[in-house]
Scaffold this motif. Structure first.
Motif, PDB file in Angstrom:
ATOM      1  N   LEU A  24      -0.450  10.756  10.323  1.00  0.00           N
ATOM      2  CA  LEU A  24       0.714   9.893  10.112  1.00  0.00           C
ATOM      3  C   LEU A  24       0.426   8.787   9.103  1.00  0.00           C
ATOM      4  O   LEU A  24       1.280   8.452   8.276  1.00  0.00           O
ATOM      5  CB  LEU A  24       1.179   9.300  11.443  1.00  0.00           C
ATOM      6  N   VAL A  25      -0.773   8.222   9.154  1.00  0.00           N
ATOM      7  CA  VAL A  25      -1.150   7.214   8.159  1.00  0.00           C
ATOM      8  C   VAL A  25      -1.195   7.854   6.777  1.00  0.00           C
ATOM      9  O   VAL A  25      -0.732   7.266   5.788  1.00  0.00           O
ATOM     10  CB  VAL A  25      -2.501   6.555   8.525  1.00  0.00           C
ATOM     11  N   GLY A  26      -1.717   9.071   6.687  1.00  0.00           N
ATOM     12  CA  GLY A  26      -1.747   9.782   5.413  1.00  0.00           C
ATOM     13  C   GLY A  26      -0.358  10.067   4.878  1.00  0.00           C
ATOM     14  O   GLY A  26      -0.097   9.909   3.685  1.00  0.00           O
ATOM     15  N   ILE A  33       2.969   5.825  -2.021  1.00  0.00           N
ATOM     16  CA  ILE A  33       2.422   5.963  -3.375  1.00  0.00           C
ATOM     17  C   ILE A  33       3.348   6.799  -4.254  1.00  0.00           C
ATOM     18  O   ILE A  33       3.518   6.509  -5.440  1.00  0.00           O
ATOM     19  CB  ILE A  33       0.987   6.530  -3.357  1.00  0.00           C
ATOM     20  N   ALA A  34       3.980   7.834  -3.692  1.00  0.00           N
ATOM     21  CA  ALA A  34       4.897   8.652  -4.491  1.00  0.00           C
ATOM     22  C   ALA A  34       6.117   7.837  -4.925  1.00  0.00           C
ATOM     23  O   ALA A  34       6.540   7.907  -6.083  1.00  0.00           O
ATOM     24  CB  ALA A  34       5.323   9.880  -3.694  1.00  0.00           C
ATOM     25  N   VAL A  35       6.657   7.040  -4.013  1.00  0.00           N
ATOM     26  CA  VAL A  35       7.821   6.205  -4.362  1.00  0.00           C
ATOM     27  C   VAL A  35       7.437   5.150  -5.402  1.00  0.00           C
ATOM     28  O   VAL A  35       8.172   4.926  -6.370  1.00  0.00           O
ATOM     29  CB  VAL A  35       8.406   5.547  -3.085  1.00  0.00           C
ATOM     30  N   VAL A  36       6.293   4.529  -5.234  1.00  0.00           N
ATOM     31  CA  VAL A  36       5.861   3.503  -6.193  1.00  0.00           C
ATOM     32  C   VAL A  36       5.617   4.130  -7.560  1.00  0.00           C
ATOM     33  O   VAL A  36       5.984   3.544  -8.592  1.00  0.00           O
ATOM     34  CB  VAL A  36       4.604   2.771  -5.674  1.00  0.00           C
ATOM     35  N   LEU A  37       5.001   5.290  -7.600  1.00  0.00           N
ATOM     36  CA  LEU A  37       4.770   5.944  -8.888  1.00  0.00           C
ATOM     37  C   LEU A  37       6.075   6.324  -9.571  1.00  0.00           C
ATOM     38  O   LEU A  37       6.217   6.181 -10.789  1.00  0.00           O
ATOM     39  CB  LEU A  37       3.876   7.173  -8.714  1.00  0.00           C
ATOM     40  N   VAL A  44       8.047  13.157 -11.839  1.00  0.00           N
ATOM     41  CA  VAL A  44       8.149  13.616 -10.456  1.00  0.00           C
ATOM     42  C   VAL A  44       6.943  14.470 -10.083  1.00  0.00           C
ATOM     43  O   VAL A  44       6.363  14.310  -8.999  1.00  0.00           O
ATOM     44  CB  VAL A  44       9.457  14.423 -10.251  1.00  0.00           C
ATOM     45  N   SER A  45       6.525  15.355 -10.973  1.00  0.00           N
ATOM     46  CA  SER A  45       5.399  16.234 -10.657  1.00  0.00           C
ATOM     47  C   SER A  45       4.106  15.431 -10.462  1.00  0.00           C
ATOM     48  O   SER A  45       3.311  15.739  -9.561  1.00  0.00           O
ATOM     49  CB  SER A  45       5.210  17.290 -11.739  1.00  0.00           C
ATOM     50  N   THR A  46       3.891  14.417 -11.272  1.00  0.00           N
ATOM     51  CA  THR A  46       2.695  13.592 -11.121  1.00  0.00           C
ATOM     52  C   THR A  46       2.756  12.794  -9.824  1.00  0.00           C
ATOM     53  O   THR A  46       1.760  12.700  -9.099  1.00  0.00           O
ATOM     54  CB  THR A  46       2.540  12.638 -12.315  1.00  0.00           C
ATOM     55  N   ALA A  47       3.906  12.223  -9.508  1.00  0.00           N
ATOM     56  CA  ALA A  47       4.052  11.449  -8.278  1.00  0.00           C
ATOM     57  C   ALA A  47       3.811  12.326  -7.051  1.00  0.00           C
ATOM     58  O   ALA A  47       3.125  11.909  -6.104  1.00  0.00           O
ATOM     59  CB  ALA A  47       5.438  10.806  -8.220  1.00  0.00           C
ATOM     60  N   VAL A  48       4.327  13.543  -7.078  1.00  0.00           N
ATOM     61  CA  VAL A  48       4.138  14.461  -5.947  1.00  0.00           C
ATOM     62  C   VAL A  48       2.679  14.896  -5.852  1.00  0.00           C
ATOM     63  O   VAL A  48       2.101  14.949  -4.758  1.00  0.00           O
ATOM     64  CB  VAL A  48       5.078  15.681  -6.073  1.00  0.00           C
ATOM     65  N   VAL A  52       0.326  14.168  -2.661  1.00  0.00           N
ATOM     66  CA  VAL A  52      -0.354  15.206  -1.886  1.00  0.00           C
ATOM     67  C   VAL A  52      -1.856  14.916  -1.806  1.00  0.00           C
ATOM     68  O   VAL A  52      -2.482  15.093  -0.754  1.00  0.00           O
ATOM     69  CB  VAL A  52      -0.085  16.605  -2.478  1.00  0.00           C
ATOM     70  N   ALA A  53      -2.427  14.440  -2.897  1.00  0.00           N
ATOM     71  CA  ALA A  53      -3.854  14.085  -2.884  1.00  0.00           C
ATOM     72  C   ALA A  53      -4.120  12.963  -1.878  1.00  0.00           C
ATOM     73  O   ALA A  53      -5.097  13.007  -1.123  1.00  0.00           O
ATOM     74  CB  ALA A  53      -4.307  13.684  -4.277  1.00  0.00           C
ATOM     75  N   VAL A  54      -3.243  11.982  -1.855  1.00  0.00           N
ATOM     76  CA  VAL A  54      -3.393  10.879  -0.893  1.00  0.00           C
ATOM     77  C   VAL A  54      -3.208  11.398   0.530  1.00  0.00           C
ATOM     78  O   VAL A  54      -3.930  10.997   1.446  1.00  0.00           O
ATOM     79  CB  VAL A  54      -2.392   9.742  -1.219  1.00  0.00           C
TER      80      VAL A  54
END
Length: 97
Positions: A24-26, A33-37, A44-48, A52-54
């Motif tokens: 859940l923390v992940g 991080i996706a929203v901030v990016l 969109v592809s970089t943010a996703v 996913v990495a995070v």
């Protein structure tokens, strides 16, 4: 005695709860991080991809941190935490550096 001395057996429910909390923390960190990016103008592809990495790295980092043995209260303090004079530059004989 050894690294595993004093370890207690943990029941399945506690283990699942711990991993669920880590997941859940992940998920939360990945979403933020996706929203901030995206807000910062990243594609969109970089943010996703970064999200996913995070999502993977946060639970793994929490698991690695849980494997570190706990320190005891009777350990010697670190050299930087001892009270005493500041180890900065000492004035010369005439008060200058």
């Amino acid at each position: 005695m050894g690294r595993h001395a004093g370890r207690e057996r943990v029941d399945l429910r506690t283990r699942l709860t711990t991993w669920l909390e880590r997941l859940l923390v992940g998920i939360g960190a990945a979403g933020v991080i996706a929203v901030v990016l995206r807000w910062a103008g990243t594609s969109v592809s970089t943010a996703v991809t970064v999200g996913v990495a995070v999502l993977v790295l946060v639970p793994v980092a929490a698991w690695v941190a849980s494997t570190v043995p706990q320190g005891s209260d009777d350990e010697a303090p670190h050299a930087g935490s001892q009270p005493g004079p500041h180890p900065g530059p000492h004035p010369g004989p005439h008060g200058g550096p």
